[in-house]
Motif scaffolding. Sequence first.
Motif, PDB file in Angstrom:
ATOM      1  N   VAL A  98       3.873   9.927  10.640  1.00  0.00           N
ATOM      2  CA  VAL A  98       2.505   9.820  11.165  1.00  0.00           C
ATOM      3  C   VAL A  98       2.436   8.649  12.144  1.00  0.00           C
ATOM      4  O   VAL A  98       2.952   7.558  11.871  1.00  0.00           O
ATOM      5  N   LYS A  99       1.805   8.867  13.294  1.00  0.00           N
ATOM      6  CA  LYS A  99       1.792   7.862  14.355  1.00  0.00           C
ATOM      7  C   LYS A  99       1.098   6.570  13.940  1.00  0.00           C
ATOM      8  O   LYS A  99       1.548   5.477  14.270  1.00  0.00           O
ATOM      9  N   ARG A 100      -0.001   6.696  13.234  1.00  0.00           N
ATOM     10  CA  ARG A 100      -0.747   5.498  12.840  1.00  0.00           C
ATOM     11  C   ARG A 100      -1.140   5.610  11.372  1.00  0.00           C
ATOM     12  O   ARG A 100      -1.821   6.560  10.983  1.00  0.00           O
ATOM     13  N   VAL A 101      -0.716   4.643  10.580  1.00  0.00           N
ATOM     14  CA  VAL A 101      -1.024   4.633   9.154  1.00  0.00           C
ATOM     15  C   VAL A 101      -1.799   3.359   8.838  1.00  0.00           C
ATOM     16  O   VAL A 101      -1.354   2.247   9.148  1.00  0.00           O
ATOM     17  N   LYS A 108      -3.814 -10.190  -0.801  1.00  0.00           N
ATOM     18  CA  LYS A 108      -2.925 -10.592   0.288  1.00  0.00           C
ATOM     19  C   LYS A 108      -1.506 -10.101   0.040  1.00  0.00           C
ATOM     20  O   LYS A 108      -0.832  -9.618   0.955  1.00  0.00           O
ATOM     21  N   ASP A 109      -1.025 -10.222  -1.198  1.00  0.00           N
ATOM     22  CA  ASP A 109       0.331  -9.779  -1.533  1.00  0.00           C
ATOM     23  C   ASP A 109       0.504  -8.283  -1.275  1.00  0.00           C
ATOM     24  O   ASP A 109       1.510  -7.847  -0.710  1.00  0.00           O
ATOM     25  N   GLN A 110      -0.478  -7.509  -1.724  1.00  0.00           N
ATOM     26  CA  GLN A 110      -0.419  -6.063  -1.496  1.00  0.00           C
ATOM     27  C   GLN A 110      -0.414  -5.772   0.002  1.00  0.00           C
ATOM     28  O   GLN A 110       0.349  -4.930   0.478  1.00  0.00           O
ATOM     29  N   GLY A 111      -1.257  -6.472   0.740  1.00  0.00           N
ATOM     30  CA  GLY A 111      -1.329  -6.269   2.178  1.00  0.00           C
ATOM     31  C   GLY A 111      -0.018  -6.576   2.872  1.00  0.00           C
ATOM     32  O   GLY A 111       0.396  -5.861   3.794  1.00  0.00           O
ATOM     33  N   LYS A 116       4.822  -4.536   5.735  1.00  0.00           N
ATOM     34  CA  LYS A 116       6.276  -4.481   5.873  1.00  0.00           C
ATOM     35  C   LYS A 116       6.810  -3.054   5.908  1.00  0.00           C
ATOM     36  O   LYS A 116       7.858  -2.797   6.510  1.00  0.00           O
ATOM     37  N   ILE A 117       6.096  -2.130   5.288  1.00  0.00           N
ATOM     38  CA  ILE A 117       6.568  -0.737   5.309  1.00  0.00           C
ATOM     39  C   ILE A 117       5.976   0.052   6.473  1.00  0.00           C
ATOM     40  O   ILE A 117       6.206   1.254   6.598  1.00  0.00           O
ATOM     41  N   GLY A 118       5.219  -0.648   7.321  1.00  0.00           N
ATOM     42  CA  GLY A 118       4.792  -0.023   8.568  1.00  0.00           C
ATOM     43  C   GLY A 118       3.340   0.366   8.690  1.00  0.00           C
ATOM     44  O   GLY A 118       2.975   1.116   9.600  1.00  0.00           O
ATOM     45  N   ALA A 119       2.476  -0.137   7.820  1.00  0.00           N
ATOM     46  CA  ALA A 119       1.062   0.228   7.875  1.00  0.00           C
ATOM     47  C   ALA A 119       0.208  -0.905   8.432  1.00  0.00           C
ATOM     48  O   ALA A 119       0.552  -2.080   8.310  1.00  0.00           O
ATOM     49  N   GLU A 120      -0.901  -0.525   9.063  1.00  0.00           N
ATOM     50  CA  GLU A 120      -1.943  -1.500   9.380  1.00  0.00           C
ATOM     51  C   GLU A 120      -2.757  -1.682   8.101  1.00  0.00           C
ATOM     52  O   GLU A 120      -2.946  -0.732   7.344  1.00  0.00           O
ATOM     53  N   VAL A 121      -3.231  -2.879   7.876  1.00  0.00           N
ATOM     54  CA  VAL A 121      -3.912  -3.162   6.607  1.00  0.00           C
ATOM     55  C   VAL A 121      -5.369  -3.542   6.846  1.00  0.00           C
ATOM     56  O   VAL A 121      -5.683  -4.280   7.787  1.00  0.00           O
ATOM     57  N   VAL A 122      -6.240  -3.022   6.007  1.00  0.00           N
ATOM     58  CA  VAL A 122      -7.652  -3.406   6.032  1.00  0.00           C
ATOM     59  C   VAL A 122      -8.046  -3.913   4.652  1.00  0.00           C
ATOM     60  O   VAL A 122      -7.517  -3.453   3.638  1.00  0.00           O
TER      61      VAL A 122
END
Length: 223
Positions: A98-101, A108-111, A116-122
């Motif tokens: 998927v292009k954008r995840v 913070k730790d979860q984020g 690191k696995i390639g996701a943007e975080v909110v």
Amino acid sequence: MLKEELSESYGIIGLGRFGTALAEKLAEAGREVIVVDRNENKVKELRNYTDFAYVADELTKEVLEEIGIQNCDTVIVCIGEKIDTSILVTLNVVNLGVKRVIAKAISKDQGEVLEKIGAEVVYPEKDMALRLAKKMLVSSVMDSISLNNNVEISEVMVPVRMIGKSLQELRFRQRYGLNIIAVEHAGKTETEVEPEYVFNKGDVLVVIGKSENVSKFEGILLA
């Protein structure tokens, strides 16, 4: 199954309050949305908004692929509370190409792991708290949205010192490092703001720029 040719398609995995509200807003805006959750009742409710609503007991890579998640332009993983599931599902989506995840996180730790696995975080709860605090501290700040790369959009009342002056006269972009993307005046919104535009009392400015520049600009509202 969501078809590949559909544009502006979104996948929502997890239908808690955040995921449900997000799916409804995207669908109401005319976007193609595919939703997935283990709770059949939650999925049934979303079928009022999208035909692509699926119940899945397991969110393995194979199940997600069968549903068609890989065909979405953007997938949002809204399983913040179950950290292990959140990380595994996000990894599965990333591996599907998927292009954008985007993934929801509650710590913070979860984020950091999700990034690191390639996701943007909110961080929905944190972001809402910061937006509320900003409104309370600076009454002239109407709303704000944090984007990627330390970029922010903020909606503010025009500062008194700017009233009666033109955009060109103020050298707004050079002075504040921000762009005005819209001005609301007398109930109307103007998205093409000419350099000659003179600011009026009651104008609402929608500005975009680096978060630190937005904060500095908002600081003059307190002066």
